[in-house]
Scaffold this motif. Structure first.
Motif, PDB file in Angstrom:
ATOM      1  N   LEU A   1       2.379  -5.078   6.209  1.00 57.90           N
ATOM      2  CA  LEU A   1       3.290  -5.358   4.957  1.00 57.90           C
ATOM      3  C   LEU A   1       2.853  -4.413   3.794  1.00 57.90           C
ATOM      4  O   LEU A   1       3.870  -4.117   3.087  1.00 57.90           O
ATOM      5  N   ARG A   2       1.574  -4.077   3.793  1.00 58.03           N
ATOM      6  CA  ARG A   2       1.333  -3.111   2.521  1.00 58.03           C
ATOM      7  C   ARG A   2       1.911  -1.767   2.428  1.00 58.03           C
ATOM      8  O   ARG A   2       2.373  -1.398   1.420  1.00 58.03           O
TER       9      ARG A   2
ATOM     10  N   LYS B   1       6.288   1.527  -0.485  1.00 59.44           N
ATOM     11  CA  LYS B   1       7.151   2.493  -0.157  1.00 59.44           C
ATOM     12  C   LYS B   1       7.995   2.609  -1.641  1.00 59.44           C
ATOM     13  O   LYS B   1       8.405   1.711  -2.327  1.00 59.44           O
ATOM     14  N   LEU B   2       8.766   3.842  -2.023  1.00 55.76           N
ATOM     15  CA  LEU B   2       9.195   4.006  -3.190  1.00 55.76           C
ATOM     16  C   LEU B   2      10.424   3.368  -3.261  1.00 55.76           C
ATOM     17  O   LEU B   2      10.990   3.142  -4.211  1.00 55.76           O
TER      18      LEU B   2
ATOM     19  N   ASP C   1       9.984  -6.900  -0.761  1.00 56.63           N
ATOM     20  CA  ASP C   1       9.814  -7.824  -1.902  1.00 56.63           C
ATOM     21  C   ASP C   1       8.864  -9.139  -1.751  1.00 56.63           C
ATOM     22  O   ASP C   1       8.812  -9.630  -0.660  1.00 56.63           O
ATOM     23  N   THR C   2       7.949  -9.306  -2.466  1.00 61.38           N
ATOM     24  CA  THR C   2       6.859 -10.388  -2.345  1.00 61.38           C
ATOM     25  C   THR C   2       7.439 -11.824  -2.469  1.00 61.38           C
ATOM     26  O   THR C   2       6.990 -12.681  -1.982  1.00 61.38           O
ATOM     27  N   GLY C   3       8.634 -11.833  -2.697  1.00 65.54           N
ATOM     28  CA  GLY C   3       9.316 -13.117  -2.754  1.00 65.54           C
ATOM     29  C   GLY C   3       9.931 -13.674  -1.241  1.00 65.54           C
ATOM     30  O   GLY C   3      10.166 -14.642  -0.974  1.00 65.54           O
ATOM     31  N   TRP C   4       9.994 -12.854  -0.362  1.00 66.75           N
ATOM     32  CA  TRP C   4      10.551 -12.910   0.982  1.00 66.75           C
ATOM     33  C   TRP C   4       9.572 -13.705   1.792  1.00 66.75           C
ATOM     34  O   TRP C   4       8.288 -13.767   1.676  1.00 66.75           O
TER      35      TRP C   4
ATOM     36  N   ARG D   1       6.144  -5.135  -8.967  1.00 65.90           N
ATOM     37  CA  ARG D   1       5.768  -3.770  -8.130  1.00 65.90           C
ATOM     38  C   ARG D   1       5.283  -2.763  -8.913  1.00 65.90           C
ATOM     39  O   ARG D   1       5.779  -2.471 -10.110  1.00 65.90           O
ATOM     40  N   SER D   2       4.128  -1.719  -8.722  1.00 62.35           N
ATOM     41  CA  SER D   2       3.948  -0.659  -9.389  1.00 62.35           C
ATOM     42  C   SER D   2       3.610   0.323  -8.323  1.00 62.35           C
ATOM     43  O   SER D   2       2.903   0.470  -7.277  1.00 62.35           O
ATOM     44  N   PHE D   3       4.224   1.612  -8.623  1.00 61.18           N
ATOM     45  CA  PHE D   3       4.215   2.678  -7.710  1.00 61.18           C
ATOM     46  C   PHE D   3       3.232   3.650  -7.928  1.00 61.18           C
ATOM     47  O   PHE D   3       3.230   4.738  -7.427  1.00 61.18           O
ATOM     48  N   ASP D   4       2.602   3.637  -9.192  1.00 61.68           N
ATOM     49  CA  ASP D   4       1.619   4.645  -9.603  1.00 61.68           C
ATOM     50  C   ASP D   4       0.328   4.271  -9.432  1.00 61.68           C
ATOM     51  O   ASP D   4      -0.715   4.947  -9.748  1.00 61.68           O
ATOM     52  N   VAL D   5       0.094   3.135  -8.742  1.00 57.80           N
ATOM     53  CA  VAL D   5      -1.521   2.820  -8.252  1.00 57.80           C
ATOM     54  C   VAL D   5      -1.678   2.983  -6.797  1.00 57.80           C
ATOM     55  O   VAL D   5      -0.809   2.177  -5.891  1.00 57.80           O
TER      56      VAL D   5
END
Length: 266
Positions: free
Chosen positions: A131-132, A137-138, A143-146, A230-234
């Motif tokens: 899942l990670r 993915k950009l 979605d962490t709510g799923w 979500r953060s895509f720069d980490v």
């Protein structure tokens, strides 16, 4: 949607199972649901995302499984040749045996399932690393709510009755004689046929394999901004080990998943 939301919430609060809507439908292991206006809606499956999992080879026998509204439901036994006190029959004949279900509150319901087994996914923690990859993915990320279905309640038969009006009566004819001790909610899972019609009520009767209840896990990621953001720069691999927790976490008893629906404001 109000009746559906009320039903799903009631079942969760009483049993810690997530109820499918429409009742007595089939939910399968590995399916993914989002919650829209308090009701789970199918998004897809883990297979759609290329995520592998295994079924636990052992299943748990449960016999019968029931739930009902805390208020506004009364079940009376109709013995052959007599009429329950305080009941005015509209469809059952005096000679019939069966049950009368009276609803006196809006969205009150009963559900009864027979020959129940619990089927589970094996090692749900193994979902975490897979899942990670999807979460980071950009585009089209996870979605962490799923909710991921990891346990389903399978039944060979079932009956669901609900009153959307808050004032209705459902009469059920027994296919055989009823027990001397009377009809219980568990008895309604099979062996009864609805007779006549009652405005303001909904009913579903299922036979064969149905799986209308499930338990689920959600993706939990620590160290990546506020929860659910979500953060895509980490790069999680650059975080300290204790800060890059990735796990498929069982829904907690106080999980607010039924209340955290952004779609409610639209």
């Amino acid at each position: 949607m109000g009746s559906a939301r009320s039903y799903v919430r009631s079942v969760w609060e009483q049993t810690r199972h997530v109820a499918a809507w429409i009742p007595l439908s089939n939910v399968e292991l590995g399916e993914i649901y989002k919650v829209h206006k308090g009701v789970p809606q199918l998004v897809g499956t883990l297979a759609d995302w290329g995520i592998e999992w295994k079924v636990d080879s052992e299943s748990e026998q449960r016999g019968t499984w029931t739930a009902k509204s805390e208020r506004g439901v009364d079940i009376s036994t109709k013995f052959a040749g007599s009429t329950p006190d305080g009941v005015v029959l509209k469809n059952l004949a005096v000679a019939d045996a069966g049950a009368v279900v009276k609803f006196t509150e809006k969205d009150s319901y009963v559900i009864s399932l027979g020959d129940v087994t619990m089927q589970r996914m094996e090692n749900t923690r193994a979902l975490g690393p897979q899942l990670r990859k999807q979460f980071f993915k950009l585009f089209d990320s996870w979605d962490t709510g799923w909710l991921i279905v990891t346990e389903v309640l399978r039944a060979a038969s079932g009956t669901f009755l609900m009153s959307s009006s808050g004032s209705s009566q459902v009469e059920l004819k027994a296919n055989a004689s009823v027990a001397p001790g009377g009809v219980t909610l568990a008895d309604l899972a099979s062996g009864f046929t609805r007779v006549g019609d009652s405005s303001g009520s909904d009913d579903f009767v299922g036979k064969g394999q149905i799986s209308p209840m499930f338990k689920a896990v959600k993706l939990k990621i620590a160290g990546v901004g506020p929860a659910g953001v979500r953060s895509f720069d980490v790069d999680p691999q650059q975080l300290a080990e204790e800060d890059r927790t990735v796990d498929a976490e069982q829904l907690a008893d106080d999980d607010p998943f039924l209340d955290s629906d952004e779609d409610d404001e639209q």
